[in-house]
Design a protein around this motif. Structure first.
Motif, PDB file in Angstrom:
ATOM      1  N   ALA A   5       0.779  -1.146   0.107  1.00 22.87           N
ATOM      2  CA  ALA A   5      -0.214  -0.092   0.081  1.00 22.87           C
ATOM      3  C   ALA A   5       0.822   1.312  -0.001  1.00 22.87           C
ATOM      4  CB  ALA A   5      -0.881   0.030   1.256  1.00 22.87           C
ATOM      5  N   ILE A   6       0.443   2.322  -0.823  1.00 27.57           N
ATOM      6  CA  ILE A   6       1.209   3.564  -1.074  1.00 27.57           C
ATOM      7  C   ILE A   6       0.089   4.640  -0.585  1.00 27.57           C
ATOM      8  CG2 ILE A   6       2.277   4.862  -2.616  1.00 27.57           C
ATOM      9  CD1 ILE A   6       3.631   2.233  -3.834  1.00 27.57           C
ATOM     10  N   ASP A   7       0.952   5.525  -0.011  1.00 28.33           N
ATOM     11  CA  ASP A   7       0.273   6.773  -0.037  1.00 28.33           C
ATOM     12  C   ASP A   7       0.799   8.112   0.064  1.00 28.33           C
ATOM     13  OD1 ASP A   7      -2.568   8.099   0.321  1.00 28.33           O
ATOM     14  OD2 ASP A   7      -1.762   8.843   2.428  1.00 28.33           O
ATOM     15  N   TYR A  61      -3.727   1.890  -3.053  1.00 27.32           N
ATOM     16  CA  TYR A  61      -3.157   3.392  -2.933  1.00 27.32           C
ATOM     17  C   TYR A  61      -4.055   4.254  -2.389  1.00 27.32           C
ATOM     18  CZ  TYR A  61      -5.763   3.588  -7.316  1.00 27.32           C
ATOM     19  OH  TYR A  61      -6.724   3.957  -8.083  1.00 27.32           O
ATOM     20  N   GLY A  62      -3.831   5.401  -1.906  1.00 22.96           N
ATOM     21  CA  GLY A  62      -4.585   6.327  -1.529  1.00 22.96           C
ATOM     22  C   GLY A  62      -4.990   7.047  -2.763  1.00 22.96           C
ATOM     23  N   ALA A 186      -0.658   4.384   5.316  1.00 20.40           N
ATOM     24  CA  ALA A 186      -0.603   3.304   4.245  1.00 20.40           C
ATOM     25  C   ALA A 186      -1.082   1.845   4.857  1.00 20.40           C
ATOM     26  CB  ALA A 186       0.721   2.870   3.734  1.00 20.40           C
ATOM     27  N   THR A 187      -0.955   2.026   6.255  1.00 16.68           N
ATOM     28  CA  THR A 187      -1.441   0.703   7.187  1.00 16.68           C
ATOM     29  C   THR A 187      -2.882   0.570   6.986  1.00 16.68           C
ATOM     30  OG1 THR A 187       0.591   1.242   8.664  1.00 16.68           O
ATOM     31  CG2 THR A 187      -1.248  -0.210   9.422  1.00 16.68           C
ATOM     32  N   GLU A 188      -3.501   1.663   7.084  1.00 19.99           N
ATOM     33  CA  GLU A 188      -5.079   1.323   7.090  1.00 19.99           C
ATOM     34  C   GLU A 188      -5.554   1.337   5.521  1.00 19.99           C
ATOM     35  OE1 GLU A 188      -4.262   2.524  10.826  1.00 19.99           O
ATOM     36  OE2 GLU A 188      -3.683   3.720   9.120  1.00 19.99           O
ATOM     37  N   ILE A 189      -4.593   1.692   4.712  1.00 21.74           N
ATOM     38  CA  ILE A 189      -5.224   1.759   3.209  1.00 21.74           C
ATOM     39  C   ILE A 189      -5.000   0.269   2.923  1.00 21.74           C
ATOM     40  CG2 ILE A 189      -4.387   2.233   0.930  1.00 21.74           C
ATOM     41  CD1 ILE A 189      -4.033   4.874   2.092  1.00 21.74           C
TER      42      ILE A 189
END
Length: 222
Positions: A5-7, A61-62, A186-189
């Protein structure tokens, strides 16, 4: 399952690697340099997790809302990585990622993020009793703080930088527990992205799309 996951939608640049329910993550708060930083963080995290891109099942991704440049960086990086490894992508609301950080089962969470230009990005979310995951309870919108009041939102907790940026907003919802410094991570994403992917919401890299909520994307300095 293995998911990256990336934000980069806010000043927080973050990446998380979720493997069979376990998460490792990296984040840096910085006003600029997200494009170079997110690639370095991703490489570092994959190395720590002894994971190659081709080992992943998907990349989350966000998708926004957030800073125009930041959201575009995330889309570009994710598309590049996903194309190269033939991976599906999953876009997750940055407002939902904020809600997920503070949510408890049964909560209704009002998220308001500072959108500059004297406006906030906002949305109402509910946290499911069974899964502990948040889901939308309203459309996501952008507008002045007074528009949140007029919409009659009925939360039992509040989160997001809008509550720290606009006194009117903080006063209107002052009776509820508020987390005014919460930024998406990114943890929650990764958590929400895994659930979305398992629900069949994965999309090819070319279909990764941003959500801006406003037509005017240039950011005015205060």
């Amino acid at each position: 399952m293995k998911l990256l996951a990336i934000d980069t939608a806010t000043e927080r640049c973050s990446v998380a690697l979720r493997i069979d329910g376990q998460v490792i993550s990296r984040s840096v708060d910085t006003p600029r340099g997200h494009a170079d930083l997110i690639l370095a963080l991703t490489e570092e995290l994959l190395r720590e997790g002894a994971t190659r891109l081709h080992d992943l099942d998907a990349i989350a991704y966000g998708r926004g809302p957030g800073a125009f440049t930041g959201v575009r960086i995330a889309i570009g990086v994710v598309q590049g990585l996903a194309f190269g490894a033939s991976l599906p992508t999953v876009g997750i609301s940055n407002l939902a990622a904020v809600a997920q950080q503070v949510a408890k089962p049964g909560d209704r969470i009002l998220v308001c993020m500072d959108a500059r230009m004297n406006e906030v990005y906002w949305g109402l979310f509910s946290c499911e009793e069974t899964t502990g995951l948040v889901k939308p309870a309203s459309e996501e919108r952008v507008g002045a703080a007074s528009t949140v009041n007029a919409a009659g939102a009925q939360p039992n907790t509040c989160a997001g930088t809008g509550f720290g940026a606009y006194a009117e907003l903080a006063a209107s919802f002052g009776e509820f527990p508020t987390h005014p410094h919460t930024l998406p991570r990114a943890t929650e994403i990764a958590l929400l992205g895994e659930a979305a992917f398992l629900n069949g919401e994965g999309r090819p890299a070319q279909e990764a799309q941003p959500v801006y909520l406003r037509d005017q994307v240039a950011v005015a300095k205060r």
